[in-house]
Design a protein around this motif. Structure first.
Motif, PDB file in Angstrom:
ATOM      1  N   LEU A 153       0.824  -1.207   0.000  1.00  0.00           N
ATOM      2  CA  LEU A 153       0.000   0.000   0.000  1.00  0.00           C
ATOM      3  C   LEU A 153       0.862   1.263   0.000  1.00  0.00           C
ATOM      4  O   LEU A 153       0.594   2.213  -0.736  1.00  0.00           O
ATOM      5  CB  LEU A 153      -0.943  -0.003   1.200  1.00  0.00           C
ATOM      6  N   TRP A 154       1.888   1.267   0.825  1.00  0.00           N
ATOM      7  CA  TRP A 154       2.761   2.437   0.906  1.00  0.00           C
ATOM      8  C   TRP A 154       3.501   2.668  -0.410  1.00  0.00           C
ATOM      9  O   TRP A 154       3.590   3.796  -0.901  1.00  0.00           O
ATOM     10  CB  TRP A 154       3.761   2.281   2.055  1.00  0.00           C
ATOM     11  N   ALA A 155       4.020   1.594  -1.013  1.00  0.00           N
ATOM     12  CA  ALA A 155       4.768   1.719  -2.266  1.00  0.00           C
ATOM     13  C   ALA A 155       3.892   2.295  -3.376  1.00  0.00           C
ATOM     14  O   ALA A 155       4.329   3.166  -4.141  1.00  0.00           O
ATOM     15  CB  ALA A 155       5.328   0.357  -2.681  1.00  0.00           C
ATOM     16  N   TYR A 156       2.655   1.836  -3.446  1.00  0.00           N
ATOM     17  CA  TYR A 156       1.808   2.295  -4.543  1.00  0.00           C
ATOM     18  C   TYR A 156       1.087   3.598  -4.238  1.00  0.00           C
ATOM     19  O   TYR A 156       0.690   4.320  -5.158  1.00  0.00           O
ATOM     20  CB  TYR A 156       0.903   1.159  -5.039  1.00  0.00           C
ATOM     21  N   PHE A 157       0.978   3.948  -2.984  1.00  0.00           N
ATOM     22  CA  PHE A 157       0.545   5.294  -2.618  1.00  0.00           C
ATOM     23  C   PHE A 157       1.614   6.274  -3.129  1.00  0.00           C
ATOM     24  O   PHE A 157       1.306   7.297  -3.745  1.00  0.00           O
ATOM     25  CB  PHE A 157       0.384   5.397  -1.100  1.00  0.00           C
ATOM     26  N   THR A 158       2.877   5.924  -2.911  1.00  0.00           N
ATOM     27  CA  THR A 158       3.999   6.738  -3.383  1.00  0.00           C
ATOM     28  C   THR A 158       4.050   6.765  -4.907  1.00  0.00           C
ATOM     29  O   THR A 158       4.310   7.808  -5.515  1.00  0.00           O
ATOM     30  CB  THR A 158       5.321   6.199  -2.795  1.00  0.00           C
ATOM     31  N   HIS A 159       3.802   5.624  -5.537  1.00  0.00           N
ATOM     32  CA  HIS A 159       3.770   5.530  -7.006  1.00  0.00           C
ATOM     33  C   HIS A 159       2.739   6.505  -7.572  1.00  0.00           C
ATOM     34  O   HIS A 159       3.010   7.236  -8.530  1.00  0.00           O
ATOM     35  CB  HIS A 159       3.435   4.083  -7.401  1.00  0.00           C
ATOM     36  N   THR A 160       1.563   6.532  -6.972  1.00  0.00           N
ATOM     37  CA  THR A 160       0.518   7.444  -7.429  1.00  0.00           C
ATOM     38  C   THR A 160       0.961   8.896  -7.271  1.00  0.00           C
ATOM     39  O   THR A 160       0.781   9.709  -8.182  1.00  0.00           O
ATOM     40  CB  THR A 160      -0.800   7.195  -6.663  1.00  0.00           C
ATOM     41  N   ALA A 161       1.550   9.220  -6.135  1.00  0.00           N
ATOM     42  CA  ALA A 161       2.006  10.598  -5.904  1.00  0.00           C
ATOM     43  C   ALA A 161       3.061  11.005  -6.930  1.00  0.00           C
ATOM     44  O   ALA A 161       3.035  12.132  -7.447  1.00  0.00           O
ATOM     45  CB  ALA A 161       2.551  10.747  -4.484  1.00  0.00           C
ATOM     46  N   HIS A 162       3.961  10.099  -7.235  1.00  0.00           N
ATOM     47  CA  HIS A 162       4.999  10.377  -8.237  1.00  0.00           C
ATOM     48  C   HIS A 162       4.360  10.733  -9.583  1.00  0.00           C
ATOM     49  O   HIS A 162       4.683  11.748 -10.187  1.00  0.00           O
ATOM     50  CB  HIS A 162       5.919   9.156  -8.383  1.00  0.00           C
ATOM     51  N   HIS A 163       3.457   9.876 -10.041  1.00  0.00           N
ATOM     52  CA  HIS A 163       2.849  10.118 -11.348  1.00  0.00           C
ATOM     53  C   HIS A 163       1.884  11.301 -11.330  1.00  0.00           C
ATOM     54  O   HIS A 163       1.741  11.996 -12.336  1.00  0.00           O
ATOM     55  CB  HIS A 163       2.165   8.852 -11.863  1.00  0.00           C
ATOM     56  N   ARG A 164       1.249  11.536 -10.201  1.00  0.00           N
ATOM     57  CA  ARG A 164       0.360  12.708 -10.115  1.00  0.00           C
ATOM     58  C   ARG A 164       1.193  13.984 -10.278  1.00  0.00           C
ATOM     59  O   ARG A 164       0.771  14.927 -10.954  1.00  0.00           O
ATOM     60  CB  ARG A 164      -0.412  12.705  -8.798  1.00  0.00           C
ATOM     61  N   GLY A 165       2.384  14.018  -9.689  1.00  0.00           N
ATOM     62  CA  GLY A 165       3.271  15.161  -9.881  1.00  0.00           C
ATOM     63  C   GLY A 165       3.633  15.337 -11.351  1.00  0.00           C
ATOM     64  O   GLY A 165       3.686  16.466 -11.868  1.00  0.00           O
ATOM     65  N   GLN A 166       3.886  14.238 -12.020  1.00  0.00           N
ATOM     66  CA  GLN A 166       4.182  14.267 -13.456  1.00  0.00           C
ATOM     67  C   GLN A 166       2.974  14.825 -14.224  1.00  0.00           C
ATOM     68  O   GLN A 166       3.134  15.666 -15.118  1.00  0.00           O
ATOM     69  CB  GLN A 166       4.502  12.845 -13.907  1.00  0.00           C
ATOM     70  N   LEU A 167       1.783  14.381 -13.860  1.00  0.00           N
ATOM     71  CA  LEU A 167       0.567  14.858 -14.528  1.00  0.00           C
ATOM     72  C   LEU A 167       0.344  16.355 -14.290  1.00  0.00           C
ATOM     73  O   LEU A 167      -0.146  17.059 -15.178  1.00  0.00           O
ATOM     74  CB  LEU A 167      -0.643  14.066 -14.033  1.00  0.00           C
ATOM     75  N   GLU A 168       0.708  16.830 -13.098  1.00  0.00           N
ATOM     76  CA  GLU A 168       0.571  18.260 -12.815  1.00  0.00           C
ATOM     77  C   GLU A 168       1.487  19.079 -13.725  1.00  0.00           C
ATOM     78  O   GLU A 168       1.120  20.168 -14.172  1.00  0.00           O
ATOM     79  CB  GLU A 168       0.858  18.543 -11.353  1.00  0.00           C
ATOM     80  N   VAL A 169       2.665  18.552 -14.017  1.00  0.00           N
ATOM     81  CA  VAL A 169       3.567  19.239 -14.957  1.00  0.00           C
ATOM     82  C   VAL A 169       2.919  19.274 -16.345  1.00  0.00           C
ATOM     83  O   VAL A 169       2.954  20.300 -17.024  1.00  0.00           O
ATOM     84  CB  VAL A 169       4.953  18.559 -14.990  1.00  0.00           C
ATOM     85  N   TYR A 170       2.329  18.170 -16.764  1.00  0.00           N
ATOM     86  CA  TYR A 170       1.633  18.133 -18.064  1.00  0.00           C
ATOM     87  C   TYR A 170       0.539  19.211 -18.100  1.00  0.00           C
ATOM     88  O   TYR A 170       0.385  19.905 -19.104  1.00  0.00           O
ATOM     89  CB  TYR A 170       0.990  16.769 -18.304  1.00  0.00           C
ATOM     90  N   LEU A 171      -0.230  19.320 -17.015  1.00  0.00           N
ATOM     91  CA  LEU A 171      -1.270  20.353 -16.969  1.00  0.00           C
ATOM     92  C   LEU A 171      -0.658  21.741 -17.123  1.00  0.00           C
ATOM     93  O   LEU A 171      -1.146  22.568 -17.903  1.00  0.00           O
ATOM     94  CB  LEU A 171      -2.046  20.284 -15.646  1.00  0.00           C
ATOM     95  N   ARG A 172       0.407  21.995 -16.379  1.00  0.00           N
ATOM     96  CA  ARG A 172       1.042  23.327 -16.437  1.00  0.00           C
ATOM     97  C   ARG A 172       1.595  23.618 -17.838  1.00  0.00           C
ATOM     98  O   ARG A 172       1.532  24.756 -18.308  1.00  0.00           O
ATOM     99  CB  ARG A 172       2.137  23.443 -15.385  1.00  0.00           C
ATOM    100  N   LEU A 173       2.123  22.596 -18.502  1.00  0.00           N
ATOM    101  CA  LEU A 173       2.609  22.786 -19.874  1.00  0.00           C
ATOM    102  C   LEU A 173       1.475  23.160 -20.823  1.00  0.00           C
ATOM    103  O   LEU A 173       1.702  23.788 -21.853  1.00  0.00           O
ATOM    104  CB  LEU A 173       3.326  21.525 -20.376  1.00  0.00           C
TER     105      LEU A 173
END
Length: 183
Positions: A153-173
C-alpha cells in the motif's frame, strides 16, 4: 511453590496486556491513516485527471514519455495490483478498451479513463478499509517481489504521488493550473 508460579504467571500476563493493546492501537492507527490518505490521494488524482481537456489526453511533452491518458491508466492498473496483493481481494479486470494487447498502451477517451481510475481508487478504498492487522503484516506478492501488505500500500501510494506530480507538470505545460492539494 505451585501457587507462587501461578501468581507469577498471572502477573506476567497482566504486564503483557498493555503491550498487546498498544500494538493493536498502533495497527489501528496505521490502518486509519492508510484509509484516510488513499481516499485523499484518489480524490486529488481524479481532480487532476478531470482538469485536462479530453482532446489533450494524448498529450506528452516529449516522444519518450507516456501520454497523459496512459499515465492515468498505469496508475489505475498499479492500484488494482497493489491493493489486491495487500488485501487478498480478487483483482478487478482492466476494461479491454483501455489496453492494447501488444504494447499495453492504448489511448482511450477521457470519460473511460476517469471512470477506470475512479473504480481503481474505489477498489483500493474498500480493500484498505477491510484489512486486518494480520493482512497489513502478511508477506505477499509474486516470488520476485514479496512485501508486507502495508509495504504494498505504501509503495503504490507513493507511485501514485509520483505520477500525479508528473501529470501536474503536463497540466502546467498546457497552461492549466492544477488543483490545490488538501491533506
Amino acid at each position: 511453590m505451585a501457587i507462587m508460579l501461578k501468581i507469577a504467571a498471572a502477573l506476567l500476563s497482566l504486564l503483557t496486556i498493555p503491550a498487546l493493546a498498544q500494538s493493536t492501537i498502533a495497527q489501528s492507527t496505521i490502518k486509519d491513516a492508510l484509509v484516510k490518505h488513499w481516499k485523499t490521494s484518489g480524490d486529488f488524482t481524479i481532480a487532476v485527471a478531470k482538469l485536462m481537456p479530453a482532446d489533450s489526453y494524448s498529450f506528452k511533452p516529449v516522444p519518450d514519455e507516456l501520454t497523459f491518458g496512459q499515465i492515468l491508466i498505469q496508475v489505475a492498473r498499479a492500484n488494482l495490483g497493489a491493493c489486491a496483493f495487500a488485501s487478498g481481494a480478487k483483482r478487478p479486470d482492466v476494461p479491454p478498451a483501455l489496453v492494447d494487447e501488444e504494447s499495453g498502451k492504448r489511448e482511450a477517451d477521457k470519460d473511460a479513463i476517469v471512470q477506470f481510475l475512479s473504480s481503481s481508487f474505489d477498489f483500493c478504498n474498500q480493500a484498505v478499509a477491510g484489512m486486518t492487522p494480520e493482512k497489513l503484516d502478511a508477506v505477499v506478492g509474486p516470488p520476485n517481489r514479496k512485501m508486507t501488505g502495508y509495504e504494498w500500500l505504501w509503495a503504490y501510494f507513493t507511485h501514485t504521488a509520483h505520477h500525479r506530480g508528473q501529470l501536474e507538470v503536463y497540466l502546467r505545460l498546457k497552461g492549466i493550473k492544477p488543483p490545490e492539494y488538501v491533506f
